[in-house]
Design a protein around this motif. Sequence first.
Motif, PDB file in Angstrom:
ATOM      1  N   VAL A  67      -0.223  -6.627   5.817  1.00  0.00           N
ATOM      2  CA  VAL A  67      -0.662  -5.888   4.733  1.00  0.00           C
ATOM      3  C   VAL A  67       0.452  -5.143   3.926  1.00  0.00           C
ATOM      4  O   VAL A  67       0.741  -5.172   2.741  1.00  0.00           O
ATOM      5  N   LEU A  68       1.167  -4.345   4.924  1.00  0.00           N
ATOM      6  CA  LEU A  68       2.160  -3.464   4.231  1.00  0.00           C
ATOM      7  C   LEU A  68       3.244  -4.289   3.461  1.00  0.00           C
ATOM      8  O   LEU A  68       3.625  -3.847   2.356  1.00  0.00           O
TER       9      LEU A  68
ATOM     10  N   LEU B 119      -2.932  -6.219  11.733  1.00  0.00           N
ATOM     11  CA  LEU B 119      -2.662  -6.825  10.407  1.00  0.00           C
ATOM     12  C   LEU B 119      -1.568  -5.822   9.612  1.00  0.00           C
ATOM     13  O   LEU B 119      -1.316  -6.112   8.551  1.00  0.00           O
TER      14      LEU B 119
ATOM     15  N   ARG C 259      -4.506   1.905  -6.651  1.00  0.00           N
ATOM     16  CA  ARG C 259      -5.631   0.805  -6.681  1.00  0.00           C
ATOM     17  C   ARG C 259      -5.437  -0.163  -5.536  1.00  0.00           C
ATOM     18  O   ARG C 259      -6.297  -0.597  -4.706  1.00  0.00           O
ATOM     19  N   GLU C 260      -4.219  -0.619  -5.562  1.00  0.00           N
ATOM     20  CA  GLU C 260      -3.831  -1.420  -4.390  1.00  0.00           C
ATOM     21  C   GLU C 260      -4.111  -1.024  -3.092  1.00  0.00           C
ATOM     22  O   GLU C 260      -4.604  -2.061  -2.328  1.00  0.00           O
TER      23      GLU C 260
ATOM     24  N   ALA D 164      -7.552  -1.034  -2.207  1.00  0.00           N
ATOM     25  CA  ALA D 164      -8.320  -2.318  -2.102  1.00  0.00           C
ATOM     26  C   ALA D 164      -8.322  -2.925  -0.496  1.00  0.00           C
ATOM     27  O   ALA D 164      -9.287  -3.614  -0.229  1.00  0.00           O
ATOM     28  N   TYR D 165      -7.274  -2.039   0.160  1.00  0.00           N
ATOM     29  CA  TYR D 165      -7.392  -2.486   1.767  1.00  0.00           C
ATOM     30  C   TYR D 165      -8.397  -1.592   2.381  1.00  0.00           C
ATOM     31  O   TYR D 165      -8.469  -1.650   3.500  1.00  0.00           O
TER      32      TYR D 165
ATOM     33  N   ARG E 123     -11.173  -1.570   3.379  1.00  0.00           N
ATOM     34  CA  ARG E 123     -12.531  -2.376   3.755  1.00  0.00           C
ATOM     35  C   ARG E 123     -12.248  -2.674   5.305  1.00  0.00           C
ATOM     36  O   ARG E 123     -11.745  -2.529   5.994  1.00  0.00           O
TER      37      ARG E 123
ATOM     38  N   GLN F 265     -13.085  -4.869   7.205  1.00  0.00           N
ATOM     39  CA  GLN F 265     -12.350  -5.875   7.780  1.00  0.00           C
ATOM     40  C   GLN F 265     -11.099  -5.885   8.048  1.00  0.00           C
ATOM     41  O   GLN F 265     -10.398  -6.567   8.773  1.00  0.00           O
ATOM     42  N   PHE F 266     -10.440  -4.850   7.344  1.00  0.00           N
ATOM     43  CA  PHE F 266      -8.726  -4.511   7.546  1.00  0.00           C
ATOM     44  C   PHE F 266      -8.850  -3.377   8.800  1.00  0.00           C
ATOM     45  O   PHE F 266      -7.702  -3.222   9.437  1.00  0.00           O
TER      46      PHE F 266
ATOM     47  N   ASP G 130       2.907  -6.982   1.976  1.00  0.00           N
ATOM     48  CA  ASP G 130       2.179  -7.410   0.761  1.00  0.00           C
ATOM     49  C   ASP G 130       2.194  -6.676  -0.231  1.00  0.00           C
ATOM     50  O   ASP G 130       2.723  -6.932  -1.549  1.00  0.00           O
TER      51      ASP G 130
END
Lengths: 111, 908
Positions: free
Chosen positions: B29-30, B25, B55-56, B59-60, B62, B64-65, B32
Amino acid sequence: MRRSDLGEFEEVVLLAVAVLSPRAYSVVIAEELERETGQTVSTGAVHAALQRLEQKGYLRSELGEATPERGGRRKRLFTVTALGGRVLSEVRSVRNRLWDRIIPQTILKWS
Amino acid sequence: MNPNQPPPPPKWPDRLLNRLIAPHLREEVLGDIHERYALRVQRLGERAARRTYWREVLAYMRPQFIKRKPNVPAYRAYPKPTNTDMLRNYVKIAVRKLARNKVYSFINVVGLALGIGTCLGIYLITRYEFSFDTFHADADRIYCVDAVVFGGRWNCVPGPMPAAMRREMTGFETVAGFQTYGASVTIPGDQNGKSKRFNYEGSIAIVEPQYFDIFRYQWLSGNAATSLSQPNAVVLTAERARKYFGDLDPHRVIGRTLYYQDSLMVTVTGVVADWQGNSDFNFSQWISYATIPASFLKREFTLESWDKLNRSSQVIIKLAKEVKPAQIDAQFIAFAKRHYGPKPDFSAQLKPLLGSHFHPEYGGSGRKASLPVLYTLMAAAGFILILAVINFVNLSTAQAMQRAREIGVRKVLGGNQSGIAGQFFTESLVLTLAAVGLAVLMIRPVMNGFADLIPGGVHFRVDRATGLFLLLATAVTTLLAGFYPAKVLGSYQPILTLKGITAATGSGKGTLRRGLIIFQFTISLVFIIASLVIGSQLRYVLQADLGFKTDAIITLGGPPDNSMHHAAIGSDKTKPRLPPIDETGKLAVLTEKIRQLAGVEQVIRQWKSPMDQKHSGFGGGGLKNSTEKPIDLSFHFGNQDYVPFYEMKLVAGRNLLPGDSAREVLISETCAHALGFTDVNQAIGRELVASPVEVYPIAGVVADFYENSFHQASWPIVIRHNPTRETVIAVKIAAKGMAAGELQTLLGKIEDEWKRVFPEKPFAYSFLEDSIASLYADDLRTERLTNMAMVITVLISCLGLLGLAVFSTERRAREIGIRKVLGATVSGIVVMLCQEIVGLILIALLIASPLAWYFMDGWLQGFAYRTTLSGWLFVAAGSAAIGLALLTVSFQAVKAALVNPVKSLRSE
């Protein structure tokens, strides 16, 4: 439709994908939602929702092109599957039916 | 810094994310968050963007990431595993190759189908023959007892022996005596129904109750213990019960009566289910042993006399556990001494039940198999399959040059030797499967076509054993056929083959190919020579001058009865049982009646035809008062008409005189010589000892004739008149100008006369020529089998040659073109293309001749009278093989030689 199948945020994300298709990926969706709701929406949250929706089969994805601001990294583009589209319209018709049954006076009282 | 280029985001979140986010991922992700940062910088300025950046990133954070994808092996990462891809590719290439080279595929499939079909057929026959009597409980402990009398082995025992064995010997679990019997069966009708009569029922046994302890049947009614304990009881199989009493419930058949020979009344006391397995003990009705002393059977079966050996009297035993047959055989020595005095002429031996199917003298009236013939068949099937496999090997190596480039490319692209081998095995597998399919489709019609060569119980069914056999045959054929091409072609060096240097490796294969062709033709030639030898021997046997005439002679008579087969042991001087006088009288009446029919030339009464399986002999023959070693004599019985009837030649003296009381004999030339007369005329008037109590003067000498099948030498022959022995009527028909229809009417008339005189006896007749030919039934069968094997081997070999010829003429097209341009003639080129094959076949002939000579000499040793193995047979076989091979090849050769050289040369 079970409630757990499509959360509120997920529904919004799914709708946003439909709106932005075929160029829907997490950054533009997050921007779009921020613009629409006026609240900060992080790409992480959107991305997580997209992943869940893809697992459920409402979305499919493929890797798109890279841009310089991404540091040469490719983006993951999402599109709504037929199943996703059906789910969306079902949710919408449930809502519509309920809306239609509200007596107009009640709505007037709110506004 | 470039104003168009947004400032890069802070470094530390990147590092953090690179650590935490799952690898698959990371890119998106990076990408984005960097893009988002760039957008924020544009919109809000760098400071604000930096403030919201953390904050961004958070948010990752989690699961699932962060969670890693499970570690998947590389080959699973693709939807289809690569090795089935390769297999599919093998199959596809194999099918394409086979479809492109139609001649080559046709030759291989037909050859392999012939080979596999032959193997399948012979497997079915073998399985059938080896299945006999294997299904009995404790079959390995069941034995038959043979009597050995004067060195000869008989599958029968003296009447009292079963009881005596039980009394005097140890080591048996069960001893069961039984008598085989043949009789007519009559089923009396109920009040108004007609009675049913079955003329001659073989497969009857008279058994002790213990018989059913050895052979276990499923009892539908009655039981093994009591059903046969009483006299006049009979047990039937379900099939026979249905035949006699219709579809009755087995329990209701109990108590019904039936008659044997119209006079022996027996009651059904049991019904057993028919055996499912194959057995030679295929009796269908069992009379209780106790019936013998209680009925007229006691005259036929002598249960008290130790001196008589009746062919019908047998005993079967089951050994106790852990008793060796040798222990029993040892006891038999003492046993024989007890009953036959200190120096017995008699001894007994056990013979196992398993394998008894291959001894013609055992069991009931079943058909027997010959083990050597079976082994020969198996060997022939194996050879035929090998020939077909050789075709595959030859044709694939011949093609090697065309495929060398393909193999080179495969190797360059990463194919290893085993991969290339897999390719060739797949090709041979596809061919073999096609051949197996063809063979399975063809087997039933082919087996129907050869029904007379195949035992009746052999059928093709797809069951587990047959399936297993086919699987095995497929596997073996595939491996044999694929092995050599896979090995040779797999070891090609890609550099050499891609450069086009294949000739260097070609020469070695040529030797192998020639060797294999020589092998193929050696096998074919062995079969060709065998066919020729067998054919010439049978022609010799069937066309030889037998010393008597066989034309238009019919022998009348019913089925044989038991009294035909008996022998005396020791000094028993009682005369053989004679047919009742009234029967002799009736025969005389019948003879006269037939003589008066129109179309009958002559009728005589005899004991047997000059050439017949029946034999009556005396081992103590000689001149009266002579001190010479006694000679064996063989007796023929007939009156003064016997010699002229068969047109035998008298070489000295005169024929027998008419009249029943004439006590004189004729002898054969051989007999005269055996008695010591070099001039046969001197034998006339001398007195011949023809039995311990009989002496006859010699009236004449007849020219030698053959009295046995050519397998056995003829004995010195004595012809004597004895009306009581002359129970067979022979009729000579005035066959000249008689149409088939007239013959049938005459036979009908004879049958009417027979019915009038012997209403109870079935009428049967046979032409003498046919019964003589039937003596050679086995040999005629061998001949047909050999001819078949010959046709198949020659066909397969020639198919192989054809394939090679097609390929070699194709490959040599340019060479032929150049030769023609330089002045070679068409015939010269044809000779060039054919001479190699002639040479190879000559070598094969050199190898095959001694082999075939060895085998066929062994086969001919089975004949007392045989043709010589002459050299021309081998020459004929060789020229036949060369002729066939040339016929196969020359077509291709001529075609290649006639091609306009411009065509073959211009293609450059």
